[in-house]
Design a protein around this motif. Sequence first.
Motif, PDB file in Angstrom:
ATOM      1  N   ARG A 157       0.816  -1.215   0.000  1.00 42.90           N
ATOM      2  CA  ARG A 157       0.000   0.000   0.000  1.00 42.90           C
ATOM      3  C   ARG A 157       0.850   1.265   0.000  1.00 42.90           C
ATOM      4  O   ARG A 157       0.490   2.280  -0.583  1.00 42.90           O
ATOM      5  CB  ARG A 157      -0.925   0.033   1.224  1.00 42.90           C
ATOM      6  CG  ARG A 157      -2.037  -1.007   1.188  1.00 42.90           C
ATOM      7  CD  ARG A 157      -2.948  -0.801   2.394  1.00 42.90           C
ATOM      8  NE  ARG A 157      -4.032  -1.760   2.456  1.00 42.90           N
ATOM      9  CZ  ARG A 157      -5.181  -1.637   1.798  1.00 42.90           C
ATOM     10  NH1 ARG A 157      -5.358  -0.594   1.020  1.00 42.90           N
ATOM     11  NH2 ARG A 157      -6.119  -2.545   1.917  1.00 42.90           N
ATOM     12  N   LYS A 158       1.987   1.191   0.674  1.00 39.63           N
ATOM     13  CA  LYS A 158       2.811   2.375   0.925  1.00 39.63           C
ATOM     14  C   LYS A 158       1.948   3.437   1.617  1.00 39.63           C
ATOM     15  O   LYS A 158       1.176   3.114   2.513  1.00 39.63           O
ATOM     16  CB  LYS A 158       3.452   2.874  -0.364  1.00 39.63           C
ATOM     17  CG  LYS A 158       4.339   1.816  -1.045  1.00 39.63           C
ATOM     18  CD  LYS A 158       5.086   2.379  -2.202  1.00 39.63           C
ATOM     19  CE  LYS A 158       5.870   1.285  -2.929  1.00 39.63           C
ATOM     20  NZ  LYS A 158       6.795   0.548  -2.049  1.00 39.63           N
ATOM     21  N   ALA A 159       2.005   4.696   1.214  1.00 34.64           N
ATOM     22  CA  ALA A 159       1.212   5.744   1.872  1.00 34.64           C
ATOM     23  C   ALA A 159      -0.265   5.587   1.524  1.00 34.64           C
ATOM     24  O   ALA A 159      -0.616   5.305   0.372  1.00 34.64           O
ATOM     25  CB  ALA A 159       1.703   7.113   1.456  1.00 34.64           C
ATOM     26  N   ILE A 160      -1.123   5.742   2.518  1.00 36.64           N
ATOM     27  CA  ILE A 160      -2.574   5.684   2.316  1.00 36.64           C
ATOM     28  C   ILE A 160      -3.160   7.055   2.665  1.00 36.64           C
ATOM     29  O   ILE A 160      -2.894   7.577   3.751  1.00 36.64           O
ATOM     30  CB  ILE A 160      -3.243   4.614   3.196  1.00 36.64           C
ATOM     31  CG1 ILE A 160      -2.567   3.253   3.007  1.00 36.64           C
ATOM     32  CG2 ILE A 160      -4.732   4.512   2.865  1.00 36.64           C
ATOM     33  CD1 ILE A 160      -3.105   2.191   3.950  1.00 36.64           C
ATOM     34  N   ALA A 161      -3.931   7.610   1.751  1.00 39.88           N
ATOM     35  CA  ALA A 161      -4.578   8.910   1.988  1.00 39.88           C
ATOM     36  C   ALA A 161      -6.086   8.717   1.980  1.00 39.88           C
ATOM     37  O   ALA A 161      -6.642   8.119   1.045  1.00 39.88           O
ATOM     38  CB  ALA A 161      -4.169   9.910   0.922  1.00 39.88           C
ATOM     39  N   PHE A 162      -6.742   9.191   3.025  1.00 44.29           N
ATOM     40  CA  PHE A 162      -8.192   9.099   3.138  1.00 44.29           C
ATOM     41  C   PHE A 162      -8.807  10.484   2.919  1.00 44.29           C
ATOM     42  O   PHE A 162      -8.234  11.508   3.312  1.00 44.29           O
ATOM     43  CB  PHE A 162      -8.606   8.585   4.524  1.00 44.29           C
ATOM     44  CG  PHE A 162      -8.289   7.139   4.751  1.00 44.29           C
ATOM     45  CD1 PHE A 162      -9.227   6.159   4.468  1.00 44.29           C
ATOM     46  CD2 PHE A 162      -7.050   6.763   5.235  1.00 44.29           C
ATOM     47  CE1 PHE A 162      -8.937   4.822   4.672  1.00 44.29           C
ATOM     48  CE2 PHE A 162      -6.746   5.423   5.447  1.00 44.29           C
ATOM     49  CZ  PHE A 162      -7.687   4.457   5.162  1.00 44.29           C
ATOM     50  N   ASN A 163      -9.963  10.509   2.300  1.00 41.32           N
ATOM     51  CA  ASN A 163     -10.705  11.755   2.103  1.00 41.32           C
ATOM     52  C   ASN A 163     -12.159  11.544   2.536  1.00 41.32           C
ATOM     53  O   ASN A 163     -12.819  10.597   2.076  1.00 41.32           O
ATOM     54  CB  ASN A 163     -10.674  12.187   0.633  1.00 41.32           C
ATOM     55  CG  ASN A 163     -11.365  13.516   0.419  1.00 41.32           C
ATOM     56  OD1 ASN A 163     -10.901  14.559   0.868  1.00 41.32           O
ATOM     57  ND2 ASN A 163     -12.494  13.484  -0.275  1.00 41.32           N
TER      58      ASN A 163
END
Length: 265
Positions: A56-62
């Motif tokens: 996944r590496k970095a996960i960004a949620f919005n």
Amino acid sequence: LSNPATYSVTTADFQVTAPTRTGYDLGNVTYTDAAHPSPTAVTLPMTISRGNAVTRKAIAFNAAWTAHTYTLRLHHNDGTDAYTDMTLTYDEAQNIQSISRTGYILEGWSTTQDGSVAYTDGQEVLNLTATDGGTVDLYAQWTLITNWSHVNTALKTDGTLVTLPGDITAGDGDSYLLVPSGVTATLDLNGHTINRNLTSYGGEEGSAIRVEGSLTINDSQGGGCITGGYGYDGGGVYVSHNASFTMNGGTISGNTARNNGGGVM
């Protein structure tokens, strides 16, 4: 989101939980990571397993949010059960709606029926409650118009409607009734008389009414009159440069000007 800000391949399994925000409902949540470069819908909580950092590496949620709405109930507090409802949205400022009552000045709004004024007439309010669909009650507080000073005070409030309960006569030391620059006011003579009560020259303050903003005069009952002014210009009503004056009823008579405009200038 109130969740871990960082993680690594050695981080134990954890859940990304649904965030909360005062005054809002959580809507759709999406995320992106190395394996999902386009926003992907997710239902929280979402489990992040140990070792996911590799793929996944970095996960960004919005998160999308919907602001709560609520009712501001303005009780007229005039001996009846009348009220006016306003719909407000959290985090959006709005001015309290003005109401009128024949023969009274609206001093402001209290949080109880007989309480002291907590909000002025027309005051901007924000976030009175965070409860979705809630109701906030405010109660009008009134002062009976009995003298020249009361009318003068009322005409200085933007958006005001002043309805006379009886004849109003200026006393010694009183000046003209003033509608200041930037203020829009309506005066209903309601069949009564505004009497500046001057029998000798009053100088530049001798007019009955001075308009520097915008004034509309009505006379809902007929027979109303503006009289007794004795000024330099505009004995009855003096209208300043760039001001606005509209007269839909009543009369202006029995006024004197030393220079121009015994009635209106």
